[in-house]
Design a protein around this motif. Structure first.
Motif, PDB file in Angstrom:
ATOM      1  N   GLU A  13       0.950  -1.330   0.147  1.00  0.00           N
ATOM      2  CA  GLU A  13      -0.006  -0.007  -0.111  1.00  0.00           C
ATOM      3  C   GLU A  13       1.015   1.355   0.025  1.00  0.00           C
ATOM      4  OE1 GLU A  13      -3.553   2.047   2.430  1.00  0.00           O
ATOM      5  OE2 GLU A  13      -2.678   0.101   3.177  1.00  0.00           O
ATOM      6  N   GLU A  14       1.915   1.178   0.803  1.00  0.00           N
ATOM      7  CA  GLU A  14       2.833   2.283   0.801  1.00  0.00           C
ATOM      8  C   GLU A  14       4.018   2.561  -0.289  1.00  0.00           C
ATOM      9  OE1 GLU A  14       4.907   2.141   4.548  1.00  0.00           O
ATOM     10  OE2 GLU A  14       3.034   2.411   5.765  1.00  0.00           O
ATOM     11  N   LEU A  15       4.194   1.487  -0.813  1.00  0.00           N
ATOM     12  CA  LEU A  15       5.448   1.464  -1.832  1.00  0.00           C
ATOM     13  C   LEU A  15       4.981   1.124  -3.294  1.00  0.00           C
ATOM     14  CD1 LEU A  15       8.081  -0.258   0.379  1.00  0.00           C
ATOM     15  CD2 LEU A  15       7.884   2.087   0.034  1.00  0.00           C
ATOM     16  N   ALA A  16       3.937   0.160  -3.566  1.00  0.00           N
ATOM     17  CA  ALA A  16       3.631  -0.255  -4.907  1.00  0.00           C
ATOM     18  C   ALA A  16       2.085  -0.540  -4.648  1.00  0.00           C
ATOM     19  CB  ALA A  16       4.408  -1.527  -5.015  1.00  0.00           C
ATOM     20  N   PRO A  17       1.175   0.526  -4.684  1.00  0.00           N
ATOM     21  CA  PRO A  17      -0.242   0.309  -4.244  1.00  0.00           C
ATOM     22  C   PRO A  17      -0.816  -0.394  -5.422  1.00  0.00           C
ATOM     23  CG  PRO A  17       0.136   2.742  -4.852  1.00  0.00           C
ATOM     24  CD  PRO A  17       1.618   1.885  -4.559  1.00  0.00           C
ATOM     25  N   GLY A  18      -0.381  -0.303  -6.598  1.00  0.00           N
ATOM     26  CA  GLY A  18      -0.829  -1.186  -7.861  1.00  0.00           C
ATOM     27  C   GLY A  18      -0.704  -2.679  -7.813  1.00  0.00           C
ATOM     28  N   VAL A  19       0.009  -3.098  -6.791  1.00  0.00           N
ATOM     29  CA  VAL A  19       0.119  -4.667  -6.825  1.00  0.00           C
ATOM     30  C   VAL A  19      -1.073  -5.216  -6.304  1.00  0.00           C
ATOM     31  CG1 VAL A  19       1.557  -6.495  -5.759  1.00  0.00           C
ATOM     32  CG2 VAL A  19       2.715  -4.456  -6.609  1.00  0.00           C
ATOM     33  N   ASN A  20      -1.447  -6.430  -6.726  1.00  0.00           N
ATOM     34  CA  ASN A  20      -2.564  -7.022  -6.290  1.00  0.00           C
ATOM     35  C   ASN A  20      -2.172  -8.440  -5.541  1.00  0.00           C
ATOM     36  OD1 ASN A  20      -4.967  -8.527  -5.983  1.00  0.00           O
ATOM     37  ND2 ASN A  20      -4.664  -9.702  -7.773  1.00  0.00           N
ATOM     38  N   LEU A  21      -2.626  -8.269  -3.966  1.00  0.00           N
ATOM     39  CA  LEU A  21      -2.090  -9.057  -3.091  1.00  0.00           C
ATOM     40  C   LEU A  21      -3.210 -10.153  -2.751  1.00  0.00           C
ATOM     41  CD1 LEU A  21      -0.034 -10.026  -0.948  1.00  0.00           C
ATOM     42  CD2 LEU A  21      -1.459  -8.702   0.622  1.00  0.00           C
ATOM     43  N   VAL A  22      -2.630 -11.452  -2.948  1.00  0.00           N
ATOM     44  CA  VAL A  22      -3.606 -12.627  -3.076  1.00  0.00           C
ATOM     45  C   VAL A  22      -3.235 -13.602  -1.850  1.00  0.00           C
ATOM     46  CG1 VAL A  22      -4.509 -14.562  -4.154  1.00  0.00           C
ATOM     47  CG2 VAL A  22      -4.203 -12.504  -5.274  1.00  0.00           C
ATOM     48  N   ILE A  23      -4.206 -13.781  -1.014  1.00  0.00           N
ATOM     49  CA  ILE A  23      -3.964 -14.864   0.053  1.00  0.00           C
ATOM     50  C   ILE A  23      -4.040 -16.198  -0.556  1.00  0.00           C
ATOM     51  CG2 ILE A  23      -4.302 -15.674   2.511  1.00  0.00           C
ATOM     52  CD1 ILE A  23      -3.312 -12.982   2.323  1.00  0.00           C
ATOM     53  N   GLY A  24      -3.194 -17.061  -0.617  1.00  0.00           N
ATOM     54  CA  GLY A  24      -3.280 -18.299  -1.341  1.00  0.00           C
ATOM     55  C   GLY A  24      -1.868 -19.178  -1.224  1.00  0.00           C
ATOM     56  N   ASP A  25      -2.100 -20.599  -1.553  1.00  0.00           N
ATOM     57  CA  ASP A  25      -1.033 -21.483  -1.488  1.00  0.00           C
ATOM     58  C   ASP A  25      -0.264 -21.720  -2.862  1.00  0.00           C
ATOM     59  OD1 ASP A  25       0.406 -23.692  -0.946  1.00  0.00           O
ATOM     60  OD2 ASP A  25      -0.957 -24.823   0.067  1.00  0.00           O
TER      61      ASP A  25
END
Length: 274
Positions: free
Chosen positions: A150-162
């Motif tokens: 959120e602070e450094l690269a807000p365009g990245v999509n974070l996914v909780i996954g294996d």
């Protein structure tokens, strides 16, 4: 009045006696953190009083609390990532993998086992037009990643996954230019530096051989990549041949190559999807 210069000398001696690898540097970084200045500028303050909290932080470092936990950040290229208990501390060697990734000029990237978000943030910071997805299984680590991204690269999509689930991210299958990963890869052992055991166990260790996660994630890497897409995976310096063999045995990869870290150790394997 005890001066900072005197305190730095005493701290370096104490840290050395405690087995810290870089005692003078750690003492200087602690002082810089408390002074709010660059480490090189600590020399300008050595005749001043010792900043409040210095001795307490030195005590903690002597007990082998990681320096990054005391400072609250860890560097990754030009970025300072927020870290603390519950997330893997990025190591300098991982910058080699991140720099390699950027040189591939990918338009679509997936970072598996993102931890603090280090590689994903680095790539997104350098390639502002790239579409970057970061995957993390551990909810605790994912909270750190979410804050950093959120602070450094807000365009990245974070996914909780294996990352060992070959069906993960089905919407991206066959369309990714680059998959990178710094997965857990250390063989189970009790003989490492004390700081390593402050990282989450699941972020560091990967079975007796250190290969459990890498062996299981190769199917997802293949599924995600487009034909000709590339991957780079960090591994233990004792398992280079084993990691190469995993990609060769899969049958869906070519150009399986070794990449070395800053100390010249075989630390990464790169490959391309056939």
């Amino acid at each position: 009045m005890r001066t900072l210069g005197e305190a730095l000398r005493t701290a370096a001696a104490r840290l050395e006696a405690a087995g810290v690898a870089s005692p003078a540097n750690d003492a200087r970084l602690i002082a810089a953190h408390l002074l709010g200045c660059a480490p090189l500028n600590v020399a300008l303050h050595t005749r001043e009083a010792v900043p409040e909290g210095f001795d307490l932080l030195v005590d903690k470092r002597c007990s082998r609390v990681p320096l990054q936990h005391l400072l609250g950040t860890a560097p990754m290229g030009a970025l300072d990532l927020r870290v603390g208990p519950g997330v893997f501390i990025p190591r300098p060697e991982t910058e080699v993998l991140a720099e390699w990734a950027v040189r591939q000029r990918p338009a679509t990237v997936v970072d598996l086992c993102t931890g603090s978000g280090a590689i994903a943030a680095y790539i997104a910071h350098e390639l502002v037009d790239a579409s970057v997805t970061a995957v993390e299984l551990d909810p605790g680590a994912a909270r750190w990643a979410a804050r950093n991204l959120e602070e450094l690269a807000p365009g990245v999509n974070l996914v909780i996954g294996d990352a060992t689930d070959p069906g993960l991210l089905p919407e991206l299958h066959g369309g990714v230019d680059l998959v990178v990963s710094n997965p857990p890869y250390v063989p189970e052992t009790g003989e490492l530096e004390p700081e390593v055991y402050r990282d989450p166990h699941m972020a560091v260790f990967s079975g007796e051989s250190g290969m459990d996660v890498i062996e299981k994630m190769v199917d997802l890497i293949h599924a995600l990549l487009r034909s000709g897409g590339r991957t780079g995976v960090e591994h233990d310096d004792s398992t280079s041949e084993a990691v190469q063999q995993v990609f060769l045995d899969h049958g869906g990869f070519g150009e399986v190559r070794v990449m070395r870290d800053l100390a010249g150790r075989a630390r990464f394997v790169t490959a391309s999807k056939l």
